[in-house]
Design an enzyme around this catalytic site. Structure first.
Site, PDB file in Angstrom:
ATOM      1  N   HIS A  41       0.839  -1.201   0.000  1.00 54.32           N
ATOM      2  CA  HIS A  41       0.000   0.000   0.000  1.00 54.32           C
ATOM      3  C   HIS A  41       0.874   1.252   0.000  1.00 54.32           C
ATOM      4  O   HIS A  41       0.909   1.992   0.992  1.00 54.32           O
ATOM      5  CB  HIS A  41      -0.935  -0.003   1.213  1.00 54.32           C
ATOM      6  N   HIS A  74      -0.446  -8.642   1.132  1.00 61.94           N
ATOM      7  CA  HIS A  74      -1.526  -8.694   2.138  1.00 61.94           C
ATOM      8  C   HIS A  74      -2.294  -9.996   2.134  1.00 61.94           C
ATOM      9  O   HIS A  74      -3.135 -10.217   2.992  1.00 61.94           O
ATOM     10  CB  HIS A  74      -2.483  -7.510   1.909  1.00 61.94           C
ATOM     11  N   CYS A  96       3.001 -12.055   2.634  1.00 63.63           N
ATOM     12  CA  CYS A  96       3.985 -12.099   3.714  1.00 63.63           C
ATOM     13  C   CYS A  96       3.750 -13.352   4.561  1.00 63.63           C
ATOM     14  O   CYS A  96       2.605 -13.631   4.943  1.00 63.63           O
ATOM     15  CB  CYS A  96       3.865 -10.850   4.591  1.00 63.63           C
ATOM     16  N   GLU A 126      -5.985  -7.331   3.727  1.00 64.23           N
ATOM     17  CA  GLU A 126      -5.558  -8.460   4.575  1.00 64.23           C
ATOM     18  C   GLU A 126      -6.753  -9.094   5.289  1.00 64.23           C
ATOM     19  O   GLU A 126      -6.863 -10.327   5.371  1.00 64.23           O
ATOM     20  CB  GLU A 126      -4.528  -7.974   5.602  1.00 64.23           C
ATOM     21  N   SER A 222      -2.300   2.883   3.824  1.00 62.95           N
ATOM     22  CA  SER A 222      -1.387   1.941   4.481  1.00 62.95           C
ATOM     23  C   SER A 222      -1.726   1.880   5.966  1.00 62.95           C
ATOM     24  O   SER A 222      -1.494   2.834   6.717  1.00 62.95           O
ATOM     25  CB  SER A 222       0.056   2.407   4.296  1.00 62.95           C
ATOM     26  N   ASN A 224      -0.461   0.228   8.545  1.00 59.07           N
ATOM     27  CA  ASN A 224       0.614   0.367   9.543  1.00 59.07           C
ATOM     28  C   ASN A 224       1.159   1.792   9.577  1.00 59.07           C
ATOM     29  O   ASN A 224       1.521   2.296  10.642  1.00 59.07           O
ATOM     30  CB  ASN A 224       1.714  -0.672   9.299  1.00 59.07           C
ATOM     31  N   SER A 266       5.820   0.034   4.218  1.00 60.87           N
ATOM     32  CA  SER A 266       5.782  -0.023   2.756  1.00 60.87           C
ATOM     33  C   SER A 266       6.373   1.220   2.094  1.00 60.87           C
ATOM     34  O   SER A 266       6.286   1.382   0.881  1.00 60.87           O
ATOM     35  CB  SER A 266       4.321  -0.205   2.300  1.00 60.87           C
TER      36      SER A 266
HETATM   37  C1  2E4 Z   1       1.142  -6.925   4.238  1.00 56.72           C
HETATM   38  C2  2E4 Z   1       0.780  -6.988   5.552  1.00 56.72           C
HETATM   39  O1  2E4 Z   1      -1.479  -3.656   5.890  1.00 56.72           O
HETATM   40  P1  2E4 Z   1      -0.937  -2.316   5.490  1.00 56.72           P
HETATM   41  O2  2E4 Z   1      -2.035  -1.445   4.904  1.00 56.72           O
HETATM   42  O3  2E4 Z   1      -0.175  -1.657   6.563  1.00 56.72           O
HETATM   43  O4  2E4 Z   1       0.047  -2.680   4.275  1.00 56.72           O
HETATM   44  P2  2E4 Z   1       1.282  -1.931   3.631  1.00 56.72           P
HETATM   45  O5  2E4 Z   1       1.367  -2.431   2.240  1.00 56.72           O
HETATM   46  O6  2E4 Z   1       1.251  -0.473   3.859  1.00 56.72           O
HETATM   47  O7  2E4 Z   1       2.520  -2.494   4.449  1.00 56.72           O
HETATM   48  C3  2E4 Z   1       3.076  -3.728   4.179  1.00 56.72           C
HETATM   49  C4  2E4 Z   1       2.230  -4.867   4.639  1.00 56.72           C
HETATM   50  C5  2E4 Z   1       1.873  -5.854   3.782  1.00 56.72           C
HETATM   51  C6  2E4 Z   1       1.828  -4.952   5.924  1.00 56.72           C
HETATM   52  N1  2E4 Z   1       1.139  -6.015   6.376  1.00 56.72           N
HETATM   53 FE1  SF4 Z   2       4.744  -8.908   6.969  1.00 56.10          FE
HETATM   54 FE2  SF4 Z   2       5.692  -6.435   6.890  1.00 56.10          FE
HETATM   55 FE3  SF4 Z   2       3.087  -6.877   7.055  1.00 56.10          FE
HETATM   56 FE4  SF4 Z   2       4.641  -7.348   9.120  1.00 56.10          FE
HETATM   57  S1  SF4 Z   2       4.257  -5.350   8.191  1.00 56.10           S
HETATM   58  S2  SF4 Z   2       3.012  -8.700   8.352  1.00 56.10           S
HETATM   59  S3  SF4 Z   2       6.501  -8.146   8.134  1.00 56.10           S
HETATM   60  S4  SF4 Z   2       4.414  -7.407   5.355  1.00 56.10           S
END
Ligand code: 2E4
Ligand code: SF4
Length: 312
Positions: A41, A74, A96, A126, A222, A224, A266
């Site tokens: 993302h 995801h 992942c 996800e 995103s 995270n 990301s």
């Molecule tokens: C897969 C799982 O889940 P989020 O929106 O944070 O995804 P992003 O693509 O920003 O970060 C990588 C990722 C991918 C995180 N968790």
């Molecule tokens: Fe995997 Fe990164 Fe998502 Fe954590 S933040 S679950 S290491 S892709």
């Protein structure tokens, strides 16, 4: 002005793997190459790959018969895998491994007769993938109000799982509410919130204390990255979630500010460095790198790419 660069920040092991997988697939199969959902993302990452001939799709029916499709980091539901198989697509799974782990936990709990409460954000890629593993056995909660509204019988066999990128603090509150309502509830031994999510949040909690302004590199979709911005905002900081230095506005800063810079899992380091350079040039900023935690995690390429003759 003083800049504190947070560590760890930016790409996690899952994102490194997914991006390397896409690079490898482009080399091996050429373009157009199809990716189901955004590989990660992040707008700059997606735009760069798009300009190189990668086509991001929201449905498997958008991929031509016999084409190559990669699943994003995801994860996807079994229905998507079946749709690809029925179209004779070459599928490459860049999920992942820490997301796959949650899928496996869901399958196991469902097989053992548990009702599963998934803590996560409705509509997130996800969450859609995880629910898709065992839709009959799973219910989604986003907050403590959703927990209060749960109608699962008090004596049910019940477990909870979480999305990998949630706020550690907020999730603790939701879990506490679940434990009060269902004291028998079980969960995996180790949190589903992944190491990278936890470490980036910890760095913001610890280092933002010294800053007035917090810049978080990352995209609005995103999860995270958004959580990092929220943590800083909750601490009273002037926090901004931005994709690139081009979004910076000088009015955000005072000349003697301390600015903390971090990046979601990301967000490319290139975009962090652009911001640092901007603040150095514009405000004569000094820069200090601070390490809250070391990370030594890496994941192998998807199985489908490991045995390609062209790469040997
Ligand atoms: C897969 C799982 O889940 P989020 O929106 O944070 O995804 P992003 O693509 O920003 O970060 C990588 C990722 C991918 C995180 N968790
Ligand atoms: Fe995997 Fe990164 Fe998502 Fe954590 S933040 S679950 S290491 S892709």
């Amino acid at each position: 002005m003083h800049v504190i660069l947070a560590n760890p920040r930016g790409f996690c092991a899952g994102v490194n793997m997914a991006i390397e997988a896409l690079e490898t697939a482009i080399t091996a199969f050429g373009t157009p190459l199809y990716v189901y959902h955004e590989i990660v993302h992040n707008r700059p990452v997606v735009e760069k790959f798009r300009s190189r001939g990668v086509v991001f799709v929201d449905g498997i029916d958008e991929v031509p018969n016999g084409g190559t499709v990669m699943y994003s980091a995801h994860g996807v539901s079994p229905a998507i895998r079946e749709a690809s198989a029925s179209r004779n697509l070459r599928a490459i799974d860049a999920t992942c491994p820490l997301v796959t782990k949650v899928h496996m936990e869901a399958i196991k709990y469902a097989k053992d007769g548990y009702t599963i409460v998934l803590i996560g954000h409705e509509g997130h890629d996800e969450v859609i993938g995880t629910i898709g593993e065992v839709p009959h056995a799973m219910v989604l909660v986003e907050d403590e109000e959703d927990v209060a509204a749960l109608t699962i019988p008090a004596d049910a066999k019940i477990a909870f799982l979480t999305q990998t990128t949630l706020s550690v603090y907020e999730t603790e509150g939701i879990i506490k509410a679940l434990r009060v309502k269902y004291p028998q509830i079980v969960s995996p031994a180790k949190s589903d919130i992944c190491y990278a999510t936890q470490n980036r949040q910890e760095a913001v909690r610890e280092l933002s204390v010294e800053a007035r302004v917090v810049l978080v590199l990352g995209s609005q979709n995103s999860s995270n990255s958004k959580r990092l911005e929220e943590i800083a905002l909750h601490r009273g900081k002037a926090a901004r979630l931005i994709d690139t230095a081009a979004e910076i506005r000088d009015e955000w800063f005072q000349p003697d500010d301390t600015v903390m810079i971090t990046a979601g899992a990301s967000a490319p380091e290139e975009n962090v460095q652009e911001c640092v350079e901007y603040l150095k040039t514009r405000f004569n900023a000094t820069v200090e790198s601070r390490v809250v935690r070391e990370e030594h995690v890496s994941f192998p390429l998807p199985r489908e790419l490991r045995s390609l003759p062209v790469l040997k």
